[in-house]
Write a protein that holds these residues in place. Sequence first.
Motif, PDB file in Angstrom:
ATOM      1  N   ARG A  26       0.844  -1.187   0.000  1.00 60.48           N
ATOM      2  CA  ARG A  26       0.000   0.000   0.000  1.00 60.48           C
ATOM      3  C   ARG A  26       0.879   1.237   0.000  1.00 60.48           C
ATOM      4  N   LYS A  27       0.456   2.262  -0.717  1.00 58.48           N
ATOM      5  CA  LYS A  27       1.225   3.498  -0.813  1.00 58.48           C
ATOM      6  C   LYS A  27       0.839   4.424   0.331  1.00 58.48           C
ATOM      7  N   LEU A  28       1.783   4.769   1.196  1.00 60.97           N
ATOM      8  CA  LEU A  28       1.499   5.681   2.289  1.00 60.97           C
ATOM      9  C   LEU A  28       1.100   7.036   1.730  1.00 60.97           C
ATOM     10  N   LEU A  29      -0.035   7.544   2.189  1.00 61.78           N
ATOM     11  CA  LEU A  29      -0.568   8.837   1.735  1.00 61.78           C
ATOM     12  C   LEU A  29      -0.774   8.871   0.226  1.00 61.78           C
ATOM     13  N   SER A  30      -0.984   7.666  -0.364  1.00 63.81           N
ATOM     14  CA  SER A  30      -1.229   7.527  -1.820  1.00 63.81           C
ATOM     15  C   SER A  30      -0.070   8.054  -2.658  1.00 63.81           C
ATOM     16  N   GLN A  31       1.126   8.083  -2.098  1.00 66.73           N
ATOM     17  CA  GLN A  31       2.304   8.530  -2.856  1.00 66.73           C
ATOM     18  C   GLN A  31       2.947   7.325  -3.536  1.00 66.73           C
ATOM     19  N   ASP A  32       2.856   7.285  -4.852  1.00 62.60           N
ATOM     20  CA  ASP A  32       3.417   6.180  -5.630  1.00 62.60           C
ATOM     21  C   ASP A  32       4.834   6.538  -6.064  1.00 62.60           C
ATOM     22  N   TYR A  33       5.791   5.735  -5.665  1.00 66.19           N
ATOM     23  CA  TYR A  33       7.202   6.038  -5.938  1.00 66.19           C
ATOM     24  C   TYR A  33       7.482   6.159  -7.425  1.00 66.19           C
ATOM     25  N   GLN A  34       7.040   5.188  -8.198  1.00 66.22           N
ATOM     26  CA  GLN A  34       7.364   5.179  -9.623  1.00 66.22           C
ATOM     27  C   GLN A  34       6.742   6.379 -10.340  1.00 66.22           C
ATOM     28  N   THR A  35       5.518   6.692  -9.998  1.00 69.86           N
ATOM     29  CA  THR A  35       4.843   7.840 -10.628  1.00 69.86           C
ATOM     30  C   THR A  35       5.546   9.144 -10.302  1.00 69.86           C
ATOM     31  N   LEU A  36       5.899   9.322  -9.012  1.00 71.20           N
ATOM     32  CA  LEU A  36       6.576  10.549  -8.591  1.00 71.20           C
ATOM     33  C   LEU A  36       7.979  10.640  -9.187  1.00 71.20           C
ATOM     34  N   LEU A  37       8.655   9.514  -9.304  1.00 67.54           N
ATOM     35  CA  LEU A  37       9.990   9.497  -9.895  1.00 67.54           C
ATOM     36  C   LEU A  37       9.937   9.932 -11.361  1.00 67.54           C
ATOM     37  N   GLU A  38       9.017   9.332 -12.110  1.00 69.46           N
ATOM     38  CA  GLU A  38       8.902   9.668 -13.538  1.00 69.46           C
ATOM     39  C   GLU A  38       8.503  11.131 -13.730  1.00 69.46           C
ATOM     40  N   LYS A  39       7.625  11.633 -12.864  1.00 66.30           N
ATOM     41  CA  LYS A  39       7.197  13.030 -12.970  1.00 66.30           C
ATOM     42  C   LYS A  39       8.373  13.969 -12.711  1.00 66.30           C
ATOM     43  N   SER A  40       9.190  13.664 -11.695  1.00 62.26           N
ATOM     44  CA  SER A  40      10.341  14.507 -11.381  1.00 62.26           C
ATOM     45  C   SER A  40      11.368  14.475 -12.495  1.00 62.26           C
ATOM     46  N   LEU A  41      11.611  13.274 -13.056  1.00 61.12           N
ATOM     47  CA  LEU A  41      12.565  13.159 -14.154  1.00 61.12           C
ATOM     48  C   LEU A  41      12.073  13.916 -15.386  1.00 61.12           C
ATOM     49  N   LYS A  42      10.780  13.811 -15.646  1.00 60.40           N
ATOM     50  CA  LYS A  42      10.209  14.493 -16.814  1.00 60.40           C
ATOM     51  C   LYS A  42      10.309  16.008 -16.676  1.00 60.40           C
ATOM     52  N   ASN A  43      10.048  16.517 -15.448  1.00 59.28           N
ATOM     53  CA  ASN A  43      10.104  17.965 -15.209  1.00 59.28           C
ATOM     54  C   ASN A  43      11.509  18.459 -14.901  1.00 59.28           C
ATOM     55  N   LYS A  44      12.444  17.498 -14.778  1.00 61.12           N
ATOM     56  CA  LYS A  44      13.842  17.823 -14.473  1.00 61.12           C
ATOM     57  C   LYS A  44      13.943  18.637 -13.181  1.00 61.12           C
ATOM     58  N   GLN A  45      13.159  18.183 -12.182  1.00 58.80           N
ATOM     59  CA  GLN A  45      13.168  18.813 -10.872  1.00 58.80           C
ATOM     60  C   GLN A  45      13.336  17.749  -9.797  1.00 58.80           C
ATOM     61  N   LEU A  46      14.127  18.074  -8.783  1.00 55.36           N
ATOM     62  CA  LEU A  46      14.283  17.137  -7.668  1.00 55.36           C
ATOM     63  C   LEU A  46      13.004  17.106  -6.848  1.00 55.36           C
ATOM     64  N   PHE A  47      12.656  15.911  -6.400  1.00 49.86           N
ATOM     65  CA  PHE A  47      11.395  15.712  -5.670  1.00 49.86           C
ATOM     66  C   PHE A  47      11.405  16.447  -4.337  1.00 49.86           C
ATOM     67  N   VAL A  48      10.295  17.080  -4.018  1.00 50.46           N
ATOM     68  CA  VAL A  48      10.084  17.748  -2.731  1.00 50.46           C
ATOM     69  C   VAL A  48       8.849  17.122  -2.084  1.00 50.46           C
ATOM     70  N   ASP A  49       9.047  16.546  -0.910  1.00 45.64           N
ATOM     71  CA  ASP A  49       7.962  15.839  -0.230  1.00 45.64           C
ATOM     72  C   ASP A  49       7.211  16.796   0.686  1.00 45.64           C
ATOM     73  N   ASP A  50       6.080  17.291   0.191  1.00 46.59           N
ATOM     74  CA  ASP A  50       5.258  18.199   0.996  1.00 46.59           C
ATOM     75  C   ASP A  50       4.562  17.476   2.149  1.00 46.59           C
ATOM     76  N   ALA A  51       4.440  16.152   2.049  1.00 44.81           N
ATOM     77  CA  ALA A  51       3.785  15.388   3.115  1.00 44.81           C
ATOM     78  C   ALA A  51       4.673  15.249   4.344  1.00 44.81           C
ATOM     79  N   PHE A  52       5.982  15.398   4.175  1.00 49.57           N
ATOM     80  CA  PHE A  52       6.932  15.371   5.293  1.00 49.57           C
ATOM     81  C   PHE A  52       7.952  16.478   5.029  1.00 49.57           C
TER      82      PHE A  52
END
Length: 722
Positions: A26-52
């Motif tokens: 189960r994804k904690l707080l519905s945060q999917d690792y693969q989806t967030l990784l691909e989105k960050s790579l596509k936007n060329k931005q390092l991930f920022v976790d607003d949930a923590f």
Amino acid sequence: MPRLSFTSGGKKPKQILRTGTLRKPRKLLSQDYQTLLEKSLKNKQLFVDDAFPAELSSIGSGDLLRKLPPCVEWKRPQELVKNPQFFFHDASRFDLHQGLTENCWFLAALASVTFHKDIFTNVVPRNQSFDKNYAGIFHFRFWRFGEWVDVVVDDRLPVNKDGKLLFVSSSKKNLFWGPLLEKAYAKLCGSYEDLQIGQVSEALLDFTGGVNMTIKLEQAPVDLWQIMVRAAYSGSLMGCQTKAGGKEEERGGKLLGDFTVAKSPGSGSGYLLIPGFPISSLQVTCKSGTENLVRLRNPWGKIEWKGNWSDNSSKWDQLSLKERMLLRKTRENGEFWMSIEDFETQFVELVICKLTPDLMSHENGKEWTLSMQTGKWVAGSTAGGRMTYTDSYWKNPQYRLKILKGDNMEKYTNSCSVLVSLLQKQNHKHRNHSPPWFIGLSVFMVSQYQCIRRRLPQEFFLHSRPVNKKCVFINEREVTQDFHLLPGSYVIIPSTAEPDQECEFILRVFSRKHLLEEHGENPSPVLCCKKIAEKQDEQETVIARYFEKHPEINVSQLQMLLNKGSWTCAKQAPVKFSLDACKVIMAQLDVSASGTLNVIEFHNLWKRLQSYHEIFQRTDIDRSGFLNLSDLQAAVQEKGITLSHQFYNLIALRYGNSSLKINFENFVCLMLRMEINGGSHTLRRTLSLPPASRSSGHSSTSRYPTLYYRHRPPAVQRCLKT
């Protein structure tokens, strides 16, 4: 190693309990690792976790804030070192160092997990790095409340003005799997501050999904070493807790801190021990005899035991050169040996974490079954408290357990090994804001209520005693207990110590073969007892009609009528009164020496038998159909009769079988004799005589033959005749 198959409970579970598995957590707080990784790579931005977020709120709001330096910054590993690495394949489990957080329990369990590559890989997924597909995002997996949870974090870590990590760090400055894992666990628990105050067993549970068993070493079983050997062989994880002292302190019944300083026996030199050691065991043969040794590893290295079997101990001279070269390591690497006796003396408790189906190797072996049920204690409804609260205990959730005969019962004849785990869920987002309740569980064998699918009534628990005679309530997240149960039906009652304490929980049962299901809702004592009451009414009606035709009954008729009663005392096998026993009963009641009983005399007898039957069932704890000496004492005392232990021994000789245990038939004869003939005084006066000859006004040559010498071993007969 045995395999385990998973079931969710009964044949038709109401809900799918396992929403998160190792393969699909189960994804904690519905945060999917693969989806967030691909989105960050596509936007060329390092991930920022607003949930923590990288703010003080993620660190905490209490005592931990006072330990922080004036300036706290959040930086990514690439800002701290030139060549950050997520994981080294040759990384040592001694690499990690504790920071400002008092979470040695977490690090100790983590050090234990690193010895099991499969488990470690489950918690710390590979294919993560600071090179390929790096986007400032990492993920880890933990087992929480019955399911695996995938936790995503960004790689911003709190540091001081000099760039030094405030919390967990590695001795290799460019290694970051440990600090990132700690951050993910802090997110799961609520904050870094919520990692303070804990026990090794809790972290082991979160890393494995296993079942913890804690052994208090002050009351260690005599076969402790064999238990440890079996646990190591089965792949279980183990850890131990030091005594309080040094930097340790005790809060809420839990040991904290990171070490304790003491003196080794007889040497006067100091040693430093840290809780939470992975353990292995070995038996060696010395010149002075055989000794059982335990190997311990200090997760932080260097500090070791200085007593017998330490690196420089003279004990090693008693072994062969080959054994010394194989076992003895003189370098300060944190690994050392102790005798099992020193181990029991120097440590408070041993934790054994047994693994669940997800982590159990699928080797050839007999299959085990795991069943799991979720439940909730609700104030005013299902939170009934412990057994002393007789008005509300029966309202606790009830789970029907049916033990089926297993294929292999070589150690415990005809019994099954059953492990029951009760796990409570924290009620608050922050772990330390929701201290665990005192919880426990009791298991009752079900006899006349076996066919009933509804909840058991209050009356059942008033007149029944649990299989586990002592229910211990512990304020820990998980309580486990081992049972050896005969095939049959049981009911498990999980409860808090006090009524109206609300919490969700998970009940897990492990055994070879069983079925587990929750008893139905809307408890109704009237409906539960209806069939039994109807059966008793039917029996009394038959008896009343019989006396209409036969105003007086003889011994044979008495036997026939008594055997119409439902005197079930064990395994649903009805008790049958023998003719000899009926003659003894007749002798007690036939005051006119007519050899018959009228309807009033029989009615009084029937009421007595029902009372004796209830007492017998309450005191026959293991439902064997026999009372041992302690059960007999409890049964007699219920009637207000007090005897010395000497007389109980004599009673067992007079009325018991070859094992000195008393069945219901002989229990009836005994109770009638004590009640009708004046209790303990008459018993003392007449105990030396055969039971049949102690009736009122009859000699040993009475027409009522004796029950005394039936089925007696020759040695016992000779003893009694003298």
